[in-house]
Design a protein around this motif. Structure first.
Motif, PDB file in Angstrom:
ATOM      1  N   MET A 237       0.841  -1.186   0.000  1.00 12.07           N
ATOM      2  CA  MET A 237       0.000   0.000   0.000  1.00 12.07           C
ATOM      3  C   MET A 237       0.886   1.248   0.000  1.00 12.07           C
ATOM      4  N   PRO A 238       0.914   1.992  -1.097  1.00 15.04           N
ATOM      5  CA  PRO A 238       1.759   3.179  -1.129  1.00 15.04           C
ATOM      6  C   PRO A 238       1.278   4.275  -0.181  1.00 15.04           C
ATOM      7  N   GLN A 239      -0.002   4.561  -0.162  1.00 15.50           N
ATOM      8  CA  GLN A 239      -0.543   5.553   0.760  1.00 15.50           C
ATOM      9  C   GLN A 239      -1.701   4.903   1.498  1.00 15.50           C
ATOM     10  N   TYR A 240      -1.762   5.117   2.820  1.00 13.83           N
ATOM     11  CA  TYR A 240      -2.820   4.483   3.598  1.00 13.83           C
ATOM     12  C   TYR A 240      -3.187   5.329   4.799  1.00 13.83           C
ATOM     13  N   ALA A 241      -4.361   5.047   5.320  1.00 12.27           N
ATOM     14  CA  ALA A 241      -4.832   5.696   6.543  1.00 12.27           C
ATOM     15  C   ALA A 241      -4.736   4.662   7.660  1.00 12.27           C
ATOM     16  N   ARG A 242      -3.952   4.958   8.678  1.00 12.49           N
ATOM     17  CA  ARG A 242      -3.822   4.059   9.818  1.00 12.49           C
ATOM     18  C   ARG A 242      -4.846   4.481  10.866  1.00 12.49           C
ATOM     19  N   ILE A 243      -5.733   3.552  11.206  1.00 22.89           N
ATOM     20  CA  ILE A 243      -6.797   3.821  12.175  1.00 22.89           C
ATOM     21  C   ILE A 243      -6.467   3.077  13.457  1.00 22.89           C
ATOM     22  N   LYS A 244      -6.305   3.821  14.555  1.00 23.26           N
ATOM     23  CA  LYS A 244      -6.031   3.225  15.866  1.00 23.26           C
ATOM     24  C   LYS A 244      -7.294   3.310  16.707  1.00 23.26           C
ATOM     25  N   LEU A 245      -7.741   2.173  17.210  1.00 26.49           N
ATOM     26  CA  LEU A 245      -8.917   2.116  18.071  1.00 26.49           C
ATOM     27  C   LEU A 245      -8.467   1.721  19.468  1.00 26.49           C
ATOM     28  N   THR A 246      -8.975   2.426  20.480  1.00 29.60           N
ATOM     29  CA  THR A 246      -8.628   2.163  21.868  1.00 29.60           C
ATOM     30  C   THR A 246      -9.899   2.191  22.699  1.00 29.60           C
ATOM     31  N   SER A 247     -10.049   1.204  23.608  1.00 29.08           N
ATOM     32  CA  SER A 247     -11.232   1.165  24.461  1.00 29.08           C
ATOM     33  C   SER A 247     -11.020   0.225  25.635  1.00 29.08           C
ATOM     34  N   THR A 248     -11.799   0.451  26.679  1.00 30.26           N
ATOM     35  CA  THR A 248     -11.829  -0.480  27.802  1.00 30.26           C
ATOM     36  C   THR A 248     -12.940  -1.505  27.609  1.00 30.26           C
ATOM     37  N   ASN A 249     -13.831  -1.274  26.662  1.00 31.26           N
ATOM     38  CA  ASN A 249     -14.942  -2.175  26.376  1.00 31.26           C
ATOM     39  C   ASN A 249     -14.609  -2.979  25.114  1.00 31.26           C
ATOM     40  N   LEU A 250     -14.231  -4.242  25.285  1.00 25.82           N
ATOM     41  CA  LEU A 250     -13.788  -5.069  24.169  1.00 25.82           C
ATOM     42  C   LEU A 250     -14.892  -5.335  23.159  1.00 25.82           C
ATOM     43  N   LYS A 251     -16.106  -5.528  23.631  1.00 18.35           N
ATOM     44  CA  LYS A 251     -17.233  -5.826  22.731  1.00 18.35           C
ATOM     45  C   LYS A 251     -17.494  -4.668  21.760  1.00 18.35           C
ATOM     46  N   GLU A 252     -17.530  -3.451  22.271  1.00 16.98           N
ATOM     47  CA  GLU A 252     -17.750  -2.270  21.426  1.00 16.98           C
ATOM     48  C   GLU A 252     -16.566  -2.051  20.483  1.00 16.98           C
ATOM     49  N   LEU A 253     -15.357  -2.294  20.962  1.00 20.93           N
ATOM     50  CA  LEU A 253     -14.165  -2.122  20.129  1.00 20.93           C
ATOM     51  C   LEU A 253     -14.189  -3.068  18.933  1.00 20.93           C
TER      52      LEU A 253
ATOM     53  N   PRO B 179     -19.185   4.612  19.729  1.00 19.82           N
ATOM     54  CA  PRO B 179     -19.590   4.792  21.129  1.00 19.82           C
ATOM     55  C   PRO B 179     -18.624   5.716  21.881  1.00 19.82           C
ATOM     56  N   ASP B 180     -19.104   6.242  22.996  1.00 23.50           N
ATOM     57  CA  ASP B 180     -18.301   7.187  23.775  1.00 23.50           C
ATOM     58  C   ASP B 180     -17.040   6.562  24.359  1.00 23.50           C
ATOM     59  N   ASP B 181     -17.082   5.272  24.674  1.00 23.11           N
ATOM     60  CA  ASP B 181     -15.921   4.659  25.324  1.00 23.11           C
ATOM     61  C   ASP B 181     -14.898   4.105  24.334  1.00 23.11           C
ATOM     62  N   VAL B 182     -15.111   4.317  23.022  1.00 24.02           N
ATOM     63  CA  VAL B 182     -14.139   3.901  22.005  1.00 24.02           C
ATOM     64  C   VAL B 182     -13.496   5.155  21.420  1.00 24.02           C
ATOM     65  N   LYS B 183     -12.170   5.204  21.455  1.00 21.18           N
ATOM     66  CA  LYS B 183     -11.419   6.336  20.892  1.00 21.18           C
ATOM     67  C   LYS B 183     -10.839   5.925  19.550  1.00 21.18           C
ATOM     68  N   MET B 184     -11.016   6.799  18.547  1.00 17.80           N
ATOM     69  CA  MET B 184     -10.546   6.497  17.196  1.00 17.80           C
ATOM     70  C   MET B 184      -9.584   7.583  16.747  1.00 17.80           C
ATOM     71  N   GLU B 185      -8.418   7.157  16.245  1.00 22.44           N
ATOM     72  CA  GLU B 185      -7.404   8.106  15.768  1.00 22.44           C
ATOM     73  C   GLU B 185      -7.052   7.707  14.338  1.00 22.44           C
ATOM     74  N   VAL B 186      -7.112   8.663  13.404  1.00 21.48           N
ATOM     75  CA  VAL B 186      -6.808   8.394  12.004  1.00 21.48           C
ATOM     76  C   VAL B 186      -5.574   9.187  11.619  1.00 21.48           C
ATOM     77  N   ILE B 187      -4.586   8.478  11.060  1.00 21.62           N
ATOM     78  CA  ILE B 187      -3.329   9.114  10.610  1.00 21.62           C
ATOM     79  C   ILE B 187      -3.147   8.778   9.145  1.00 21.62           C
ATOM     80  N   LEU B 188      -3.029   9.806   8.290  1.00 23.14           N
ATOM     81  CA  LEU B 188      -2.770   9.609   6.869  1.00 23.14           C
ATOM     82  C   LEU B 188      -1.267   9.599   6.641  1.00 23.14           C
ATOM     83  N   THR B 189      -0.760   8.505   6.049  1.00 23.25           N
ATOM     84  CA  THR B 189       0.693   8.382   5.813  1.00 23.25           C
ATOM     85  C   THR B 189       0.937   7.798   4.433  1.00 23.25           C
ATOM     86  N   SER B 190       2.189   7.820   4.045  1.00 18.18           N
ATOM     87  CA  SER B 190       2.634   7.130   2.831  1.00 18.18           C
ATOM     88  C   SER B 190       3.892   6.357   3.193  1.00 18.18           C
ATOM     89  N   SER B 191       3.999   5.137   2.644  1.00 19.31           N
ATOM     90  CA  SER B 191       5.157   4.318   3.001  1.00 19.31           C
ATOM     91  C   SER B 191       6.222   4.331   1.947  1.00 19.31           C
TER      92      SER B 191
END
Length: 104
Positions: A1-17, A92-104
């Motif tokens: 993948m030359p250019q991609y969006a890396r999505i990081k998901l973080t949560s204390t609730n595994l089911k929602e994540l 959901p409120d307890d799931v945090k999502m971070e999107v980073i646009l990068t190129s490799s």
């Protein structure tokens, strides 16, 4: 993948994540872009041990508390239509999502 969006998901609730990660993967597959993941990262465990007796007298008993933080990573090809649908995704409120646009 030359250019991609890396999505990081973080949560204390595994089911929602897991639900959010599955929804993101379905959106990417439906729009026909390349997707890699969700890849699980190591779970952070925050531990706290406290003494039950408030004065220090009596038997030596303790309470153990633990908070688990689960994380997932997805790499998605950044197509306009895909990114527009990802921004409309209900998260959901307890799931945090971070999107980073990068190129490799």
């Amino acid at each position: 993948m030359p250019q991609y969006a890396r999505i990081k998901l973080t949560s204390t609730n595994l089911k929602e994540l897991e639900k959010v990660a599955k929804d993101i993967r379905e959106i990417a597959l439906k729009t026909g872009v390349k997707v890699r993941g969700p890849q699980p990262l190591p779970t952070k465990k925050l531990k706290i041990t406290t003494r039950k007796a408030p004065t220090g007298e009596g038997s030596h008993t303790f309470d153990h508390w633990q908070l688990r933080i689960h994380r997932r990573i997805l790499d998605v090809q950044p197509d306009d239509r895909t990114m527009r649908q990802l921004t409309r995704l209900k998260i959901p409120d307890d799931v945090k999502m971070e999107v980073i646009l990068t190129s490799s």
